[in-house]
Each structure stands twice: as C-alpha cells, then as structure tokens.
Design a protein around this motif. Structure first.
Motif, PDB file in Angstrom:
ATOM      1  N   ARG A   1       0.821  -1.215   0.000  1.00  0.00           N
ATOM      2  CA  ARG A   1       0.000   0.000   0.000  1.00  0.00           C
ATOM      3  C   ARG A   1       0.852   1.261   0.000  1.00  0.00           C
ATOM      4  O   ARG A   1       0.344   2.336  -0.233  1.00  0.00           O
ATOM      5  N   LEU A   2       2.143   1.103   0.318  1.00  0.00           N
ATOM      6  CA  LEU A   2       2.994   2.287   0.454  1.00  0.00           C
ATOM      7  C   LEU A   2       3.640   2.614  -0.883  1.00  0.00           C
ATOM      8  O   LEU A   2       3.954   1.720  -1.666  1.00  0.00           O
ATOM      9  N   PRO A   3       3.823   3.877  -1.148  1.00  0.00           N
ATOM     10  CA  PRO A   3       4.456   4.237  -2.419  1.00  0.00           C
ATOM     11  C   PRO A   3       5.932   3.880  -2.412  1.00  0.00           C
ATOM     12  O   PRO A   3       6.568   3.848  -1.365  1.00  0.00           O
ATOM     13  N   GLU A   4       6.438   3.588  -3.586  1.00  0.00           N
ATOM     14  CA  GLU A   4       7.879   3.380  -3.708  1.00  0.00           C
ATOM     15  C   GLU A   4       8.519   4.712  -3.978  1.00  0.00           C
ATOM     16  O   GLU A   4       8.301   5.316  -5.026  1.00  0.00           O
ATOM     17  N   ASP A   5       9.295   5.155  -3.026  1.00  0.00           N
ATOM     18  CA  ASP A   5       9.844   6.501  -3.114  1.00  0.00           C
ATOM     19  C   ASP A   5      11.309   6.418  -3.515  1.00  0.00           C
ATOM     20  O   ASP A   5      12.099   5.717  -2.889  1.00  0.00           O
ATOM     21  N   GLU A   6      11.655   7.132  -4.548  1.00  0.00           N
ATOM     22  CA  GLU A   6      13.015   7.072  -5.097  1.00  0.00           C
ATOM     23  C   GLU A   6      14.051   7.496  -4.056  1.00  0.00           C
ATOM     24  O   GLU A   6      15.043   6.811  -3.821  1.00  0.00           O
ATOM     25  N   LEU A   7      13.775   8.620  -3.406  1.00  0.00           N
ATOM     26  CA  LEU A   7      14.726   9.148  -2.423  1.00  0.00           C
ATOM     27  C   LEU A   7      14.947   8.138  -1.298  1.00  0.00           C
ATOM     28  O   LEU A   7      16.081   7.880  -0.887  1.00  0.00           O
ATOM     29  N   SER A   8      13.860   7.541  -0.834  1.00  0.00           N
ATOM     30  CA  SER A   8      13.982   6.587   0.279  1.00  0.00           C
ATOM     31  C   SER A   8      14.792   5.374  -0.131  1.00  0.00           C
ATOM     32  O   SER A   8      15.599   4.861   0.655  1.00  0.00           O
ATOM     33  N   VAL A   9      14.575   4.948  -1.364  1.00  0.00           N
ATOM     34  CA  VAL A   9      15.335   3.786  -1.848  1.00  0.00           C
ATOM     35  C   VAL A   9      16.822   4.108  -1.873  1.00  0.00           C
ATOM     36  O   VAL A   9      17.664   3.313  -1.450  1.00  0.00           O
ATOM     37  N   TRP A  10      17.152   5.331  -2.311  1.00  0.00           N
ATOM     38  CA  TRP A  10      18.565   5.697  -2.376  1.00  0.00           C
ATOM     39  C   TRP A  10      19.156   5.873  -0.989  1.00  0.00           C
ATOM     40  O   TRP A  10      20.346   5.586  -0.776  1.00  0.00           O
ATOM     41  N   ILE A  11      18.357   6.317  -0.057  1.00  0.00           N
ATOM     42  CA  ILE A  11      18.865   6.452   1.315  1.00  0.00           C
ATOM     43  C   ILE A  11      19.176   5.074   1.887  1.00  0.00           C
ATOM     44  O   ILE A  11      20.205   4.866   2.536  1.00  0.00           O
ATOM     45  N   GLU A  12      18.298   4.134   1.590  1.00  0.00           N
ATOM     46  CA  GLU A  12      18.550   2.757   2.030  1.00  0.00           C
ATOM     47  C   GLU A  12      19.855   2.236   1.428  1.00  0.00           C
ATOM     48  O   GLU A  12      20.692   1.634   2.103  1.00  0.00           O
ATOM     49  N   ARG A  13      20.042   2.496   0.139  1.00  0.00           N
ATOM     50  CA  ARG A  13      21.284   2.039  -0.512  1.00  0.00           C
ATOM     51  C   ARG A  13      22.497   2.720   0.088  1.00  0.00           C
ATOM     52  O   ARG A  13      23.517   2.093   0.356  1.00  0.00           O
ATOM     53  N   LEU A  14      22.357   4.017   0.318  1.00  0.00           N
ATOM     54  CA  LEU A  14      23.464   4.769   0.928  1.00  0.00           C
ATOM     55  C   LEU A  14      23.819   4.177   2.278  1.00  0.00           C
ATOM     56  O   LEU A  14      24.994   4.008   2.610  1.00  0.00           O
ATOM     57  N   TRP A  15      22.790   3.836   3.028  1.00  0.00           N
ATOM     58  CA  TRP A  15      22.998   3.265   4.358  1.00  0.00           C
ATOM     59  C   TRP A  15      23.783   1.961   4.267  1.00  0.00           C
ATOM     60  O   TRP A  15      24.766   1.759   4.981  1.00  0.00           O
ATOM     61  N   ARG A  16      23.366   1.106   3.351  1.00  0.00           N
ATOM     62  CA  ARG A  16      24.046  -0.177   3.216  1.00  0.00           C
ATOM     63  C   ARG A  16      25.482  -0.002   2.736  1.00  0.00           C
ATOM     64  O   ARG A  16      26.412  -0.575   3.282  1.00  0.00           O
TER      65      ARG A  16
END
Lengths: 333, 287
Positions: free
Chosen positions: A43-58
């Motif tokens: 139900r949640l949108p896929e947010d580009e910025l959030s995805v990149w933050i996750e990648r940055l974190w990893r």
C-alpha cells in the motif's frame, strides 16, 4: 595493475587484516535490522529518495568496514629504491704546504725549474676551473691542517686558496691530520658522487699504528678513494723501487705508500717528477673520478592508511547522521 | 467479563429472507405477520378476521377475498473474520481487539433482534477453533469476545481461505460482516467477494490511523511487511506522507467500486475505534 603497484611501490604493511574485508558484505546482506511492522507495504508508495537512502545506508556501512580493514592492513606507496647516477665527484684536495714543497722536482733536466708548489698550484688551478660538476674542498697542511675551503660548489674560494699558497710553505708534513680533516668533511653528506681525496704531497710521514687504524676506519666509512700525487724531490726516493729492509725507516714515503695500499679503498699513486708529470697525473685523476657513480636512494614511503581511516570516518559519520534522522516512534510528533 | 455489554447496532435487510424461524425480518413465507402480501380467495386462507369486504366487492367474479401477509423471520448473521498476520497490527488501536469488539457487537445485536449468529475466521485455512455454528443463545456475544481475544493470530499467514469460508455458511442468503483490513491482493479480494455474492455482505474495513494518517512528520523509517512482503525504506516528509494518504484515499474509492461491482454493500471503515452508532447509520442509509 600489479606492475603499476610495483612501480609506485605500493604495498601493505600487514595484509592479514584484509580477511576482515569479508565483514564488509554483512551490511549489504543483513536483513534483520529494526523496522516497523506494517500490515501491507504494497500500500505504500515506492519513493526514489527513500530507496537511495537505504542504498546509501548499506554501502556506507560496507565501505566503512572495508576501509577500516584496509587501513588496518597499513597501505603505503612510494617505497622505492631510486637509482641515481652521480656524475660530479666530491673532491677534497689535501695540499702539502711543508717547506720542502718550495724545492724543485727530481727531474733536473729542465733549466727553468719550477718549484713543486708552483707546479702543483698551476695544475690544480686548471683542474679546479675545469671541474664543472664537482664539489670541491681544500685542506692544506704543514705542521697542522688548515681548512681552506669546505666541500662545496664554490670554486672561487678554492682558487683563492690556491693563490694564497704563493706565500710559500713552511713546517713539517702532517699527512695524517690533513687527511683526517679532509675526510671529516665527507661526514654526514649524501653520497651523490664519487668521493675522492686528492693528496698532493712531496713526502711521507711516519704514522703510528693508532693513527693508521683511525684513518683506515675513516676511509672505509666515507668510502672515499685516494689519489696521491707524489711530487718527488730531487733527493727524494722513488716509490717504484722498494728500499732495502734495513733502511726502511729512512723512506717514510714508501711506508706511507705501503700503508695506503693496505687501506682497502681505491688508491692510486702518481709519482710526478716534473710539472708535466703533475699535469698528466691530474688529467688521469679527473678522468677517473668522472666515472658515473650508481647509488640507490630509498625514497621514504608514504603511509596511506590515513586516507582509508578518513573514508571510514566519513562513512561512519554518514551512518550516524542517518541514524539521527531515523524515526524512533511511529507516531506523528 | 460477565458484566461486559457489547455495543448494539441495528440493521435491516433490503431483501426478503427465506426462513422458518420467526424473527424480525421480512420473509417470503406467508403467515401471520404485518407485511401485506396480497389478496387471496377466502377458501385459500379461511380466516374470517382477514376478510377484506372492500376488495371482495371489487373482484370479478364476485367472491370473498382475504388479505394475506408475510411471516417475519429470522436470518443467520455471520461475522467473517480475516485472521491473517496483518491483523496483529497494533498502532493507535489493536486490530485484534477491534475484531473482538465488532464480532461481539454483531453477535449481541443479532441475538437481541432474534437472529442467529455464527462466527467464521480464516487465515490460510478456515480456523476451526474459532468457528461457532449459528446460534442465538444468550451469552454468545461475551463468549465470542473472549474467544477472539484469547486466540493467537498465526505468524506469517495470509488470508487465502477467505473464498472457501462460504463452505461453512448456510446456503440460504445471510447477512455477512466481512471484517478485514482489506490489505489483500486484488485477485484474492475479487474471489472472496464473488464467492459471497449470493449473500448480503457488509465489508468492515479496519484501518489504523497510524497506517496512513498518524505518520511521523519527518525522518527515515524502515517498515517491514507483516506477511513477509519485504522491507520498504521510507524517508518520511511532507510530500511522502501526503502521497501515502492519497494512496489510502484512492484505495478507499477502489474498495467502494469493487464492492458495488460484486453486489456487496458499501464498505464501512473503522478507524481506531468501533462506534456502533455509526454502523447503524451506515447500514440504515445504505439499506
């Protein structure tokens, strides 16, 4: 790549730490991090910025671990042995100014007999002004050594010193102290060229055993070669024919010659009986000492671990910043 | 727990039930109710009290006709619970508690109006331990409440059995409250609604306000699907929270359209708190 590393002298101080690089995979693969349970993420949108933050974190976590491992293994570069070729020589001229130098040469065939000092001076002047790349110094000695010009590129000083010898010689021949002083000037200087001691003298002196050992040790330490231009006096003995055993003490020149031969360093003697012979000897010497000298200089290696520590620090700072932005409670504030 | 009284709401059917049980709803069964069915010849229903002289004068050939009426009967009210793992969610309200409250309210309201109540719960299988057959006995609501609160919602289970729950139901048309968060994939939802299309379905949608409204204003959050749907990274900020709310509003509209398509009633949305008054209004308005 490896050739490049070889050529830049890159390397690791303790490569065993590189095994820790395996740990860098952990942040990339871990799935067990804290997360808020949610009934349905679809139900949640896929947010580009959030995805990149996750990648940055990893990747920041992974990079921090990897760079720490590399930094601990101590990378460096620039350790290399530079082969250098020294062209100019370092020449210390040790000039005898004892009274006997005022006499003329052994070869009395020439009527216009020039004194030994004058001949030596003339030839040395041309030698000094010819030597372009050399470092020159000069010590004169009679009863005690006098520093005239320290080892350096200043030819004028040496020439002036040579001109000053016109005053005439005096006193005795203290070869050992003159040599010692000359050798002292090599101390602590980089070996960027052949080292030579050019001893211009017309007579020997008796060296006691202690002085002999001291000089030998100094010659070895400085790695200097020795050229002796022996200006034979009219009544002087030739070095070529060995004297009889019983009257060895009467020929200190020959004893000195024997001692120099036993030094174990590059030693040449030129027995000059006339001004022409002196010129030939010096020409010979300038050719010999101009042979290029190969020597290795170790360039100090540069420690690179600080770079990796810096990267790790930046990654850790990124992680910490991300941690600070993390939502602690799933509530509107 | 004995003193617990569930909330009561009122519902009405817009169809005639078939049933022999006397109750409160209009049925197709002719009998001695108050719903006028038509005039029948006196000899078909020889009850002089129902004799309609005015109508008797109007019919040709002239004969006596009597008014006939429909019986009022009872139906079975089902509470169909989705007990997939996502119903374990507890945000501003506990969904399991809401399930228990609503199911108890349905049981209470059904038995109070003379209908039988039955409880069916499904995750990936039909939960036999939660099943209670149609009954109108007293104390049923409290019992259901207790039973749901005591039950464990399984870990990592979906709601695949929802379409098959119809096997547990009586074939006659019943009123079914389908209580779920409706976080089902479209295909499952379609199958579920179509399998219940013979019944009168009231979808009750349990959404927590913390799912879409009461979100953190700013910050990085990672959420994990309760049914193993993976992780999602969310850098919450104004635009993203608006986007989430927008998606839920869109979902609301989609659900309404889908329910209308399959003949179900308009879904009733419960957010954090169950209010029986609102449900009454919803049911009476829609009916």
């Amino acid at each position: 790549m490896s050739e490049f590393l070889q050529s830049t002298g890159a390397g690791l101080h303790s490569p065993a730490w590189l095994f820790l690089l395996v740990l860098a995979l952990v942040p990339l693969m871990v799935r067990g991090h804290a997360a808020f349970p949610y009934p349905s993420v679809s139900r949640l949108p896929e947010d580009e910025l959030s995805v990149w933050i996750e990648r940055l974190w990893r990747w920041a976590g992974s990079l921090a671990i990897a760079t720490l491992a590399i930094a601990m293994s101590g990378p460096y570069w620039g350790e290399q042995r530079l082969e250098k070729v020294g062209r100019g020589a370092h020449v210390m001229i040790v000039l005898d100014r004892s009274a006997s130098m005022n006499d003329s040469f052994a070869d009395t065939a020439k009527s216009d007999s020039e004194s030994k000092m004058a001949a030596a001076r003339r030839v040395l002047q041309s030698f000094v002004s010819q030597s372009r790349e050399d470092l020159l110094g000069m010590v004169t000695f009679s009863t005690s050594p006098i520093l005239v010009a320290p080892l350096g590129g200043d030819r004028e000083a040496v020439l002036a010193a040579l001109r000053a010898t016109e005053a005439g010689g005096m006193g005795f021949t203290a070869v050992a102290r003159g040599l010692g002083m000359a050798l002292d000037y090599f101390e602590g200087r980089p070996v960027t060229g052949a080292r030579a001691i050019l001893l211009v003298s017309d007579g020997g002196a008796h060296l006691d055993v202690k002085t002999q050992d001291l000089l030998r040790e100094m010659f070895h330490r400085q790695g200097a070669s020795l050229y002796w231009v022996y200006l034979r006096s009219a009544n002087g003995a030739s070095l070529k024919d060995a004297p009889e055993d019983e009257n060895r003490d009467a020929f200190p020149e020959y004893q000195l010659h024997e001692y120099f031969q036993s030094l174990g360093v590059n030693y040449h003697v030129y027995e000059a009986e006339s001004p022409q012979a002196v010129e030939e000897a010096l020409a010979d010497i300038s050719r010999l000492k101009n042979q290029p000298v190969k020597y290795y200089e170790a360039a100090a290696r540069q420690d690179l671990s600080w770079v990796f520590y810096l990267i790790a620090l930046l990654c850790a700072a990124t992680l910490f910043a991300l941690h600070l932005t993390e939502v602690k409670k799933w509530r509107a504030v | 727990m004995t003193s617990f009284t569930p909330q009561e709401f009122y519902y009405r059917l817009h169809w005639r039930a078939r049933g022999a049980q006397p109750g409160a709803h209009a049925t197709r069964t002719p009998g001695s109710g108050a719903d006028f069915a038509g005039h029948v010849p006196f000899m078909d229903n020889p009850d002089p009290r129902r004799l309609d002289l005015r109508a008797s004068l109007r019919v040709i050939p002239r004969r006596y006709v009597v008014r006939s009426f429909y019986e009022r009967g009872a139906i079975v009210v089902y509470a169909l619970l989705d007990t997939s793992t996502s119903m374990r969610f507890a945000g501003n309200a506990e969904k399991k508690r809401l399930l228990a409250d609503i199911a108890a309210a349905i049981a209470w309201s059904a038995t109070r109006s003379g209908d039988a109540f039955s409880l069916v719960a499904c995750d990936d299988v039909v939960r036999q331990d939660l099943f209670s057959p149609p009954s109108a006995r007293r104390g049923l609501a409290q019992e259901v409440h207790k039973k749901i609160l005591a039950t464990d919602i399984g870990n990592n289970v979906g709601a695949q059995a929802l379409p098959y729950a119809t096997e547990q139901l009586r074939p006659s048309r019943s009123l079914i409250f389908l209580i779920s968060d409706f976080h089902l994939d479209e295909e499952l939802l379609t199958r579920t609604l179509s399998s219940f299309s013979a019944h009168d379905v009231v979808p009750v949608v349990l959404w927590d306000s913390s799912e879409y409204k009461d979100l953190p204003n700013w910050g990085w959050a990672r959420v994990r699907d309760m049914e193993g749907g993976g992780d999602r990274s969310l850098f919450l900020r104004r635009s993203l929270t608006q986007q989430i709310q927008q998606q839920y509003l869109q979902r609301k509209d989609d659900l309404k359209v889908l329910c209308r398509k399959f003949g179900a009633r308009a879904p009733f949305f419960v957010e954090d708190e169950f209010d029986a008054g609102l449900l009454t209004r919803h049911l009476l308005e829609a009916g």
